[in-house]
Design an enzyme around this catalytic site. Structure first.
Site, short mmCIF file in Angstrom:
data_model
loop_
_atom_site.label_atom_id
_atom_site.label_comp_id
_atom_site.label_asym_id
_atom_site.label_seq_id
_atom_site.Cartn_x
_atom_site.Cartn_y
_atom_site.Cartn_z
N ASP A 191 0.80 -1.23 0.00
CA ASP A 191 0.00 0.00 0.00
C ASP A 191 0.83 1.28 0.00
O ASP A 191 0.42 2.31 0.54
CB ASP A 191 -0.96 0.02 1.21
CG ASP A 191 -1.88 -1.18 1.22
OD1 ASP A 191 -2.21 -1.65 0.12
OD2 ASP A 191 -2.24 -1.64 2.31
N LYS B 15 1.79 2.22 -5.07
CA LYS B 15 2.34 1.70 -6.34
C LYS B 15 1.42 1.96 -7.52
O LYS B 15 1.87 2.32 -8.61
CB LYS B 15 2.59 0.17 -6.21
CG LYS B 15 3.54 -0.21 -5.11
CD LYS B 15 3.61 -1.71 -4.93
CE LYS B 15 2.38 -2.36 -4.35
NZ LYS B 15 2.07 -1.98 -2.97
N GLY C 142 -4.50 -4.21 -3.86
CA GLY C 142 -5.51 -3.17 -4.11
C GLY C 142 -4.75 -1.93 -4.52
O GLY C 142 -4.14 -1.28 -3.67
N HIS C 143 -4.73 -1.64 -5.80
CA HIS C 143 -3.94 -0.52 -6.32
C HIS C 143 -4.89 0.61 -6.74
O HIS C 143 -5.70 0.44 -7.65
CB HIS C 143 -3.07 -0.99 -7.51
CG HIS C 143 -2.04 -2.00 -7.09
ND1 HIS C 143 -1.22 -2.65 -7.98
CD2 HIS C 143 -1.70 -2.47 -5.86
CE1 HIS C 143 -0.41 -3.45 -7.31
NE2 HIS C 143 -0.69 -3.38 -6.03
N GLN D 25 1.99 -5.97 -3.26
CA GLN D 25 2.44 -6.11 -1.87
C GLN D 25 3.73 -5.29 -1.68
O GLN D 25 3.94 -4.33 -2.41
CB GLN D 25 2.63 -7.58 -1.48
CG GLN D 25 1.33 -8.36 -1.35
CD GLN D 25 0.75 -8.81 -2.68
OE1 GLN D 25 1.43 -9.47 -3.45
NE2 GLN D 25 -0.50 -8.49 -2.93
N ASP E 290 2.74 14.55 1.63
CA ASP E 290 1.78 15.58 2.07
C ASP E 290 1.09 15.22 3.38
O ASP E 290 0.65 16.10 4.12
CB ASP E 290 0.73 15.81 0.97
CG ASP E 290 0.02 14.52 0.57
OD1 ASP E 290 0.72 13.59 0.13
OD2 ASP E 290 -1.21 14.43 0.72
N SER F 21 5.68 12.23 -4.07
CA SER F 21 4.26 12.29 -4.41
C SER F 21 3.56 13.07 -3.31
O SER F 21 3.74 12.79 -2.12
CB SER F 21 3.73 10.86 -4.53
OG SER F 21 2.33 10.87 -4.63
P1 GDP Z 1 -0.81 0.39 -3.52
O1 GDP Z 1 -1.40 -0.88 -3.08
O2 GDP Z 1 0.66 0.45 -3.26
O3 GDP Z 1 -1.14 0.75 -4.93
O4 GDP Z 1 -1.44 1.53 -2.59
P2 GDP Z 1 -3.00 1.65 -2.18
O5 GDP Z 1 -3.76 2.10 -3.35
O6 GDP Z 1 -3.45 0.43 -1.48
O7 GDP Z 1 -2.91 2.77 -1.07
C1 GDP Z 1 -2.37 4.02 -1.31
C2 GDP Z 1 -3.42 5.09 -0.98
O8 GDP Z 1 -2.80 6.35 -0.89
C3 GDP Z 1 -4.49 5.24 -2.05
O9 GDP Z 1 -5.68 5.62 -1.43
C4 GDP Z 1 -3.94 6.35 -2.92
O10 GDP Z 1 -4.97 7.07 -3.61
C5 GDP Z 1 -3.29 7.23 -1.90
N1 GDP Z 1 -2.10 7.97 -2.35
C6 GDP Z 1 -1.11 7.56 -3.17
N2 GDP Z 1 -0.13 8.48 -3.23
C7 GDP Z 1 -0.51 9.49 -2.43
C8 GDP Z 1 0.09 10.74 -2.05
O11 GDP Z 1 1.19 11.09 -2.43
N3 GDP Z 1 -0.62 11.53 -1.17
C9 GDP Z 1 -1.84 11.17 -0.70
N4 GDP Z 1 -2.45 11.99 0.13
N5 GDP Z 1 -2.42 10.01 -1.04
C10 GDP Z 1 -1.76 9.18 -1.87
P1 IMO Z 2 -0.92 -4.13 -2.28
O1 IMO Z 2 -0.47 -4.67 -3.62
C1 IMO Z 2 -0.99 -4.55 2.05
C2 IMO Z 2 -1.02 -8.63 3.64
C3 IMO Z 2 -2.27 -9.09 4.35
C4 IMO Z 2 -1.69 -10.10 5.31
C5 IMO Z 2 -0.56 -10.74 4.52
C6 IMO Z 2 -0.93 -12.03 3.82
O2 IMO Z 2 -2.21 -3.41 -2.31
O3 IMO Z 2 0.20 -3.37 -1.63
P2 IMO Z 2 -2.48 -12.72 1.79
O4 IMO Z 2 -3.85 -12.30 1.43
O5 IMO Z 2 -1.45 -12.37 0.77
O6 IMO Z 2 -2.39 -14.15 2.21
O7 IMO Z 2 -2.14 -11.86 3.11
O8 IMO Z 2 -0.19 -9.78 3.53
N1 IMO Z 2 -1.23 -8.13 2.29
C7 IMO Z 2 -1.18 -6.83 1.94
N2 IMO Z 2 -1.01 -5.72 2.70
N3 IMO Z 2 -1.10 -4.43 0.71
C8 IMO Z 2 -1.24 -5.53 -0.06
O9 IMO Z 2 -1.22 -5.45 -1.41
C9 IMO Z 2 -1.34 -6.80 0.54
N4 IMO Z 2 -1.51 -8.05 0.09
C10 IMO Z 2 -1.44 -8.85 1.15
O10 IMO Z 2 -2.90 -8.03 5.00
O11 IMO Z 2 -1.11 -9.44 6.41
MG MG Z 3 -2.92 -1.57 -1.82
#
Ligand code: GDP
Ligand code: IMO
Ligand code: MG
Length: 420
Positions: free
Chosen positions: A12, A15, A39-40, A221, A330, A409
């Site tokens: 999270d 990416k 979850g991207h 991840q 930010d 960012s």
């Molecule tokens: P990912 O799994 O690495 O793609 O990240 P997620 O989407 O799960 O979580 C990142 C969250 O932060 C999302 O809600 C994005 O919209 C938000 N986000 C990403 N970059 C920034 C940033 O630079 N500032 C803020 N405020 N939010 C961001």
């Molecule tokens: P993105 O791509 C954050 C965590 C789960 C759990 C462990 C194992 O959005 O960054 P699994 O379902 O893979 O067996 O879970 O890994 N986990 C993540 N945490 N972002 C993710 O993906 C994750 N995918 C799995 O919360 O602790």
């Molecule tokens: Mg994510």
């Protein structure tokens, strides 16, 4: 050549947004591991979209998107996601490709994930319950079914055989939910999957590279969730690091050029497992609130804490990171002081290395404090407008980790990113 964008923390890191931003510089975007546990989040026309299976280049009509061999694929999630992106005018028949070696997640894998977590009780991993672990177990156990198998007339017979095997395991777990309830939608989704572009993934991507096309590998991840080098057993089941690009796409290591590692300006984790810089106080709560730190896949509140440079340096080492991208800078706008973890204190001894078993030792983080910058940075688009205190914070991280922060960012939007 192939460049890589991957997460350096516990997932999270942002990416999805970063891949979406860089996508126009590439011809093809390829996911190399993970599954719908990812979850991207991206913003397209100011609308928020969360992608789980489809690579984050899908909203750029000129990009080819590949779901690589190292991914585990949930056909139901994919179908829903294809419907969603199609509503934005994306033509998945033209822009989305799936490797025939990609393993399928079956309804019984999801059930096994749930049963296994229930049995673990307090020591549960906190899995997303998407069937990731059981699907990868069937892959390494040499039982799994792959996308290419869908063409095979014996597919249904092999499915039934595997399902029976899973049912025996589920009976052992005393798991009573009926998998049959999930199967109708699953088989419908498989029919849909068959209509998509199923390709020989490794030839597909190597051909592109040979033709001089630019390929970007998208990680899911984060490095600290890697099956080998993460905080085992609190990890996911795939190789989330640069080495996973070779395994997951069938590309040679010498083809990899830039490795762009994404880190938040602070740190989060969702699910169980060690997190040395976690804040259990009102500051942690305030970061969660400011950063809207709730899981993009499961909605669970994310655990929040200060940036951990011991873990970040380790992640840069195992990935060969060439550029750092700092997201959510930010979110730190309103915090002062900012703490940065520079070492771990374990049993009175200070170390800058990740210990073998982080769950069995008490880790006390050693912090260096920085003054916050105290201004709203979300509207800044130029590096020379960044507050001095923010530059100092970034400089320290640069020097400590030994890799330059090349982008900051400063908001979730596509254009909220500053090149340093
Ligand atoms: P990912 O799994 O690495 O793609 O990240 P997620 O989407 O799960 O979580 C990142 C969250 O932060 C999302 O809600 C994005 O919209 C938000 N986000 C990403 N970059 C920034 C940033 O630079 N500032 C803020 N405020 N939010 C961001
Ligand atoms: P993105 O791509 C954050 C965590 C789960 C759990 C462990 C194992 O959005 O960054 P699994 O379902 O893979 O067996 O879970 O890994 N986990 C993540 N945490 N972002 C993710 O993906 C994750 N995918 C799995 O919360 O602790
Ligand atoms: Mg994510």
């Amino acid at each position: 050549m192939i460049d890589v964008i991957l997460g350096l923390q516990w997932g999270d890191e942002g990416k999805g947004k970063i891949v979406d931003y860089f996508a126009p510089r590439y011809d093809s975007i390829a996911r190399f591991q993970g599954g719908p546990n990812a979850g991207h989040t991206l913003y397209v026309n100011n609308e928020k979209i969360v992608l789980h299976q489809i690579p984050s280049g899908i909203f750029h009509p000129e990009n080819i998107n590949l779901i690589g061999s190292g991914v585990v694929l949930d056909a139901i999630t994919l179908k829903r996601e294809c419907d969603k992106v199609a509503s934005f005018g994306v033509d998945v028949k033209k822009n989305l490709f799936i490797s025939e070696r990609t393993h399928l997640i079956l309804p019984s894998h999801r059930a096994l994930d749930k049963a296994s977590e229930m049995q673990k009780g307090d020591s549960k991993i906190g899995s997303t319950l998407k069937g990731i672990g059981p699907a990868y177990m069937d892959k390494t156990g040499r039982n799994g079914l792959r996308v290419g198998d869908l063409k095979d007339r014996s597919f249904t017979a092999n499915y039934i055989k595997l399902r029976l095997k899973h049912q025996k395991l589920l009976d052992n777990f005393n798991f009573n939910e009926d998998i049959a309830d999930w199967e109708e939608e699953f088989f419908e989704a498989l029919e849909f999957l068959k209509t998509l572009n199923i390709v020989n993934g490794e030839y597909f991507i190597n051909e592109k590279i040979k033709q001089g096309k630019r390929v970007l590998a998208e990680g899911a991840q984060g490095s600290m969730l890697d099956i080998d080098f993460g905080t085992f057993p609190f990890v996911t089941s795939s190789s989330t690091i640069t080495a996973g690009v070779c395994n997951g796409l069938g590309v040679a290591p010498q083809l990899i050029k830039d490795v762009m590692g994404v880190t938040k300006a602070y740190c989060t984790r969702v699910g169980g497992g060690p997190f040395p810089t976690e804040l259990h106080d009102e500051t942690g709560e305030a970061i969660r609130k400011a950063g809207s730190e709730f899981g993009a896949t499961t909605g669970r509140p994310r655990r929040c804490g200060w940036i951990d440079l011991v873990a970040l340096q380790y992640a840069c080492m195992i990935n060969g990171v060439t550029k750092l991208i700092m997201t959510k800078a930010d979110i730190m706008d309103g915090f002062s002081p900012l703490n940065v973890c520079t070492a771990y204190n374990i049993n009175g001894e200070q170390t800058s290395q990740i210990p073998f078993q982080m769950t069995r030792v008490a880790i006390e983080p050693v912090y260096q404090s920085f003054d916050g910058w105290g201004v709203d940075t979300t509207g800044i688009s130029n590096a020379n407008q960044l507050p001095q205190k923010m530059s100092e914070y970034i400089d320290f991280i640069n020097k400590f980790v030994g890799v330059p922060v090349s982008y900051v960012s400063n908001g979730p939007g596509r254009d909220q990113i500053i090149s340093l």
